[in-house]
Scaffold this active site. Structure first.
Site, PDB file in Angstrom:
ATOM      1  CB  CYS A 157      16.339  -4.736  -5.681  1.00 40.79           C
ATOM      2  SG  CYS A 157      17.616  -5.574  -4.789  1.00 40.79           S
ATOM      3  NE  ARG A 163      -4.062   0.042   1.602  1.00 37.86           N
ATOM      4  CZ  ARG A 163      -4.115   1.259   2.054  1.00 37.86           C
ATOM      5  NH1 ARG A 163      -3.354   1.624   3.074  1.00 37.86           N
ATOM      6  NH2 ARG A 163      -4.943   2.134   1.541  1.00 37.86           N
TER       7      ARG A 163
END
Ligand code: LLP
Length: 401
Positions: A326, A298
């Site tokens: 990453c 979210r």
């Protein structure tokens, strides 16, 4: 303002859960779910209503069973959600079906299952259903701005959902005999904190029902009740909803269905995470935790705010709290004042009961966290943590050798 459960819960339970089941870990406070259901019921008292739990917010079967035990039905948006609702004990006449773009195979499944109602999204869907028998409601797109994040607005004419009133009129006039029109449906968006959009949508539905002299069994007004992610009282104002929105709803003189997800379960969930690194650059501090955007997307997806609390720490510091994925977007909080934690300290990400685990992924080959429920006395493991073998489940033998 609604009081948060963390003020009431003994913090030691989070340490105990982390120690027993590891981190990151989804933790659900069952008493909070119970309290939220009661709040909804108290707000709607006086109205003839039925609540359906929007399973897209959280589809853990243990939690579904718990919610079902309060007489709540299930709002599903896929065949798999429907099957999970059945697995959790919901009967077809306690299930409503939503969703756009239903496939022919989805439609045949629902025709065989005969749920309480299928919310038809478009004129084209009526054509797809053809001669199959079904109880249907028409999903109306009233072109109302819910004043929420654009990604979670659904009732504006540029959104893909539902049909405008003119199309609904055409559909109703040409409805084949195999389709039993039992209701109208309207869901304008999620995390709505203002009352006016609801009033506007309900009023236009009301005019439509009156003008078209529709003889219906119910009106389904969807979900969307916003919660307070900031602890500053920013959730939906229930007193205003009760005083202003209910007036219009009771004037339908029909049962009103609600499909609530976030309001019922959002504040009951915590993501327990552990600090793995404290990194200082000349520019800023980063507190790196073992939860990430793979577990809770979210903040990265909607720029959503979730309170983060470190349970102990001597001094204060300003830091970005980030995960280990990453991607630079894998940050839960930017420039946040926190208790300076040490490596191994536990952090709690708040209000993740809705659209937390249900939107988690295996990105970076992350394994999904475990889930536990707390009933006030005991911790109950309601889903085990994924492992590497789970990631190999769908790989054919010959490809893996
Ligand atoms: N009914 C329908 C037809 C819906 O599309 C939704 C949510 C609900 C009910 C339940 O809405 P709620 O009461 O939970 O607001 N992933 C986003 C939320 C997407 C909501 C989609 N539809 C988020 O994390 O904020």
């Amino acid at each position: 303002m609604l009081k948060k459960r963390t003020d009431i819960l003994d913090k030691n339970i989070f340490y105990e859960a982390a120690k027993k089941y590891g981190t990151p870990l989804y933790f659900y406070d069952l008493n909070e779910i119970k309290r939220r259901i009661k709040l909804v019921e108290d707000t709607l008292k006086g109205l003839n209503f039925k609540i359906f739990f929007a399973m897209k917010a959280n589809s853990n079967p243990y939690l579904l069973k718990f919610i079902h035990s309060y007489g709540i039905g299930a709002d599903t948006v896929s065949v798999n959600e429907y099957k999970m609702a059945q697995f959790a004990g919901f009967l077809p006449d306690e299930i409503v079906v939503n969703g756009n773009g239903k496939s022919m195979s989805d439609i045949s499944f629902y025709a065989r299952e005969n749920p309480l109602c299928v919310n038809v999204d478009s004129y084209e869907e009526i054509e797809k259903i053809g001669s199959l028998p079904m109880h249907i409601a028409l999903r109306i797109n009233p072109n109302v701005d819910p004043k929420t994040h654009p990604h979670i607005s659904t009732g504006l004419r540029e959104n893909k959902f539902g049909m405008d009133f003119e199309t609904a009129k055409t559909v109703i006039k040409s409805l084949p005999a195999n389709l039993n029109l039992v209701g109208l449906h309207c869901h304008i968006g999620s995390q709505i904190t203002e009352i006016e959009p609801f009033i506007e949508a309900f009023s236009s539905l009301k005019s439509f029902v009156r003008e078209e002299r529709l003889d219906l069994e119910f009106i389904n007004v969807g979900g969307g009740w916003g919660i307070d992610y900031t602890d500053k009282g920013e959730g939906i104002n229930l007193a205003r909803y009760e005083n202003e929105a209910l007036q219009i709803l009771s004037s339908f003189d029909l049962p009103i269905y609600f499909e609530l997800g976030r309001f019922i379960i959002g504040s009951a969930g915590y993501l327990i995470t552990e600090v793995t690194e404290i990194k200082s650059t000349p520019h800023k501090n980063f507190v790196i935790v073992d939860a990430s955007m793979a577990d809770l997307i979210r903040p990265a997806l909607y720029d959503a705010h979730h309170e983060i609390e470190f349970l102990s720490g001597k001094s204060e510091m300003i830091a970005d709290v980030a995960g280990r994925i990453c991607e630079s977007g894998d940050v839960f909080a930017h420039g946040k004042k926190i208790k300076a934690p040490e490596i191994g300290e536990i952090g709690l990400i708040h209000d993740v009961g809705a659209y937390g685990y249900s939107m988690s992924s295996n990105y970076n080959l992350s394994t999904r966290p475990a889930e536990v429920a707390f009933n006030g006395d005991d911790l109950i493991l309601i889903r085990r943590r994924e492992n590497f073998e789970d990631l190999l489940r769908f790989i054919e033998e010959e490809q893996s050798s």
